[in-house]
Motif scaffolding. Structure first.
Motif, PDB file in Angstrom:
ATOM      1  N   PRO A 103       9.678  11.896   3.474  1.00 19.11           N
ATOM      2  CA  PRO A 103      10.752  11.610   4.436  1.00 19.11           C
ATOM      3  C   PRO A 103      10.344  10.656   5.547  1.00 19.11           C
ATOM      4  O   PRO A 103      11.098   9.731   5.886  1.00 19.11           O
ATOM      5  N   MET A 104       9.165  10.837   6.133  1.00 20.65           N
ATOM      6  CA  MET A 104       8.752   9.985   7.245  1.00 20.65           C
ATOM      7  C   MET A 104       8.604   8.538   6.812  1.00 20.65           C
ATOM      8  O   MET A 104       9.018   7.612   7.520  1.00 20.65           O
ATOM      9  N   ASP A 105       8.041   8.323   5.656  1.00 20.03           N
ATOM     10  CA  ASP A 105       7.847   6.967   5.142  1.00 20.03           C
ATOM     11  C   ASP A 105       9.189   6.301   4.865  1.00 20.03           C
ATOM     12  O   ASP A 105       9.457   5.176   5.291  1.00 20.03           O
ATOM     13  N   TRP A 106      10.050   7.002   4.139  1.00 20.90           N
ATOM     14  CA  TRP A 106      11.354   6.447   3.745  1.00 20.90           C
ATOM     15  C   TRP A 106      12.209   6.152   4.972  1.00 20.90           C
ATOM     16  O   TRP A 106      12.792   5.070   5.105  1.00 20.90           O
ATOM     17  N   HIS A 170       2.335   6.062   9.629  1.00 14.14           N
ATOM     18  CA  HIS A 170       2.897   7.309  10.107  1.00 14.14           C
ATOM     19  C   HIS A 170       1.866   8.272  10.674  1.00 14.14           C
ATOM     20  O   HIS A 170       2.199   9.397  10.996  1.00 14.14           O
ATOM     21  N   GLU A 171       0.629   7.843  10.770  1.00 14.59           N
ATOM     22  CA  GLU A 171      -0.290   8.616  11.580  1.00 14.59           C
ATOM     23  C   GLU A 171       0.128   8.454  13.043  1.00 14.59           C
ATOM     24  O   GLU A 171       0.044   9.361  13.837  1.00 14.59           O
ATOM     25  N   LYS A 181       7.283  15.149  15.219  1.00 13.69           N
ATOM     26  CA  LYS A 181       7.135  16.350  16.046  1.00 13.69           C
ATOM     27  C   LYS A 181       7.332  17.640  15.250  1.00 13.69           C
ATOM     28  O   LYS A 181       7.035  18.724  15.756  1.00 13.69           O
ATOM     29  N   GLN A 182       7.843  17.518  14.033  1.00 12.67           N
ATOM     30  CA  GLN A 182       8.154  18.701  13.234  1.00 12.67           C
ATOM     31  C   GLN A 182       7.078  18.913  12.167  1.00 12.67           C
ATOM     32  O   GLN A 182       6.802  18.024  11.357  1.00 12.67           O
ATOM     33  N   ILE A 183       6.502  20.094  12.177  1.00  6.68           N
ATOM     34  CA  ILE A 183       5.387  20.404  11.283  1.00  6.68           C
ATOM     35  C   ILE A 183       5.768  20.199   9.823  1.00  6.68           C
ATOM     36  O   ILE A 183       4.953  19.735   9.021  1.00  6.68           O
ATOM     37  N   PHE A 184       7.001  20.517   9.470  1.00  4.61           N
ATOM     38  CA  PHE A 184       7.435  20.393   8.073  1.00  4.61           C
ATOM     39  C   PHE A 184       7.258  18.970   7.569  1.00  4.61           C
ATOM     40  O   PHE A 184       6.708  18.746   6.479  1.00  4.61           O
ATOM     41  N   TYR A 185       7.703  17.992   8.345  1.00  4.46           N
ATOM     42  CA  TYR A 185       7.657  16.604   7.889  1.00  4.46           C
ATOM     43  C   TYR A 185       6.235  16.050   7.881  1.00  4.46           C
ATOM     44  O   TYR A 185       5.880  15.268   6.990  1.00  4.46           O
ATOM     45  N   THR A 186       5.425  16.437   8.841  1.00  5.61           N
ATOM     46  CA  THR A 186       4.033  15.978   8.829  1.00  5.61           C
ATOM     47  C   THR A 186       3.279  16.588   7.649  1.00  5.61           C
ATOM     48  O   THR A 186       2.422  15.934   7.045  1.00  5.61           O
ATOM     49  N   PHE A 187       3.618  17.833   7.305  1.00  6.51           N
ATOM     50  CA  PHE A 187       2.983  18.477   6.155  1.00  6.51           C
ATOM     51  C   PHE A 187       3.356  17.760   4.859  1.00  6.51           C
ATOM     52  O   PHE A 187       2.486  17.465   4.024  1.00  6.51           O
TER      53      PHE A 187
END
Length: 218
Positions: A103-106, A170-171, A181-187
Motif C-alpha cells: 500500500p505505501m509504495d502504490w 518509504h523508509e 504512522k500506522q503499524i499495519f502499513y509499515t509491517f
C-alpha cells in the motif's frame, strides 16, 4: 490559454529510451518477475479446471476490485471515503495480493502522479511516450525514487546500483506519512513479498498447480 515557454519546457520532455539508460538491479528483477508471470500464462490452458477458473475470478474481484480499486486507489490514495479501520486494513491486505506492490509504495507513486501530472516529476509521465507511461516506468526505479522522494534521495552510483533502491522511498517517505504512522502499513511494507508467496503456497496446498496458475496469474 497559451502556455509560457517555461511551462512548455516542463511538459515537453525528450522520450527516454529504456535501452539508453542504466538498468538497476531492481529494474532487472522486476522485469524478470513480470516475464516469469506472463510466461506462466502459457501453461494455464493446459491446467484448466472449473474450480481453478472460479478461484481466478474470485481472487481477481477480491484483489483487483476491493484491493486496488476501492482500497489503494479510492480510499488510501484519494481519501474519497472513510472505512472502519478493520475494513480498511482488510481491503488493503487484499490489494497486497494483487502483485502491484504494498500500500505505501502504490499510494506514494499514485499521489506523486496526481501532484505532478504530465510533468517531469510525474512517475509515469505521458510525455515520455505511450510505453513509458503504461509499463516502462515500472522498470525505472532510479528516477522513480528520485521523483517520489527527491529530498531524501542520495544521488550516488552506489545507490543507483543498489537492489533495494526503492526501499529508500518509504523508509522516509515524502507523501505517505499518514500511512507510515500506522503499524499495519509499515509491517506490510517491510514484509510485502512474503504475503503473495504465502497465498501461492496456500493455493497449491488446496488445489495444486491449476490453482496457482489461475489464482496467481489472474
Amino acid at each position: 490559454m497559451d502556455m509560457s515557454k517555461q511551462e512548455l519546457n516542463e511538459r515537453v520532455k525528450p522520450i527516454m529510451s529504456p535501452t539508453k539508460r542504466e538498468w538497476t538491479n531492481i529494474d532487472k528483477t522486476i522485469a524478470c518477475l513480470l516475464f516469469f508471470l506472463h510466461a506462466l500464462c502459457i501453461f494455464a490452458p493446459f491446467n484448466f479446471t472449473w474450480n481453478a477458473f472460479w478461484v481466478a475470478l474470485i481472487l481477481y474481484s477480491i484483489t483487483g476490485l476491493f484491493g486496488i480499486t476501492i482500497s489503494y486507489h479510492r480510499n488510501l490514495s484519494h481519501k474519497s471515503f472513510q472505512l472502519p479501520k478493520w475494513l480498511e486494513y482488510l481491503f488493503a491486505y487484499c490489494g497486497a495480493h494483487a502483485l502491484q506492490g504494498d500500500p505505501m509504495d502504490w499510494v506514494s507513486t499514485h499521489r506523486c502522479h496526481h501532484q505532478f501530472v504530465d510533468t517531469d516529476k510525474d512517475p509515469h509521465d505521458r510525455n515520455q511516450g505511450f510505453w513509458f507511461s503504461h509499463i516502462n516506468w515500472a522498470f525505472d526505479s532510479y528516477h522513480l525514487t528520485k521523483k517520489v522522494c527527491g529530498k531524501y534521495f542520495n544521488d550516488s552510483k552506489e545507490t543507483k546500483r543498489n537492489l533495494f533502491t526503492l526501499v529508500m522511498k518509504h523508509e522516509r517517505p515524502d507523501n505517505v506519512k499518514d500511512l507510515e504512522k500506522q503499524i499495519f502499513y509499515t509491517f506490510i511494507h517491510k514484509t510485502y513479498i512474503l504475503h503473495p508467496i504465502a497465498l501461492a503456497i496456500f493455493l497449491y496446498m488446496v488445489g495444486g498447480l491449476p490453482f496457482v496458475l489461475w489464482g496467481m496469474v489472474k
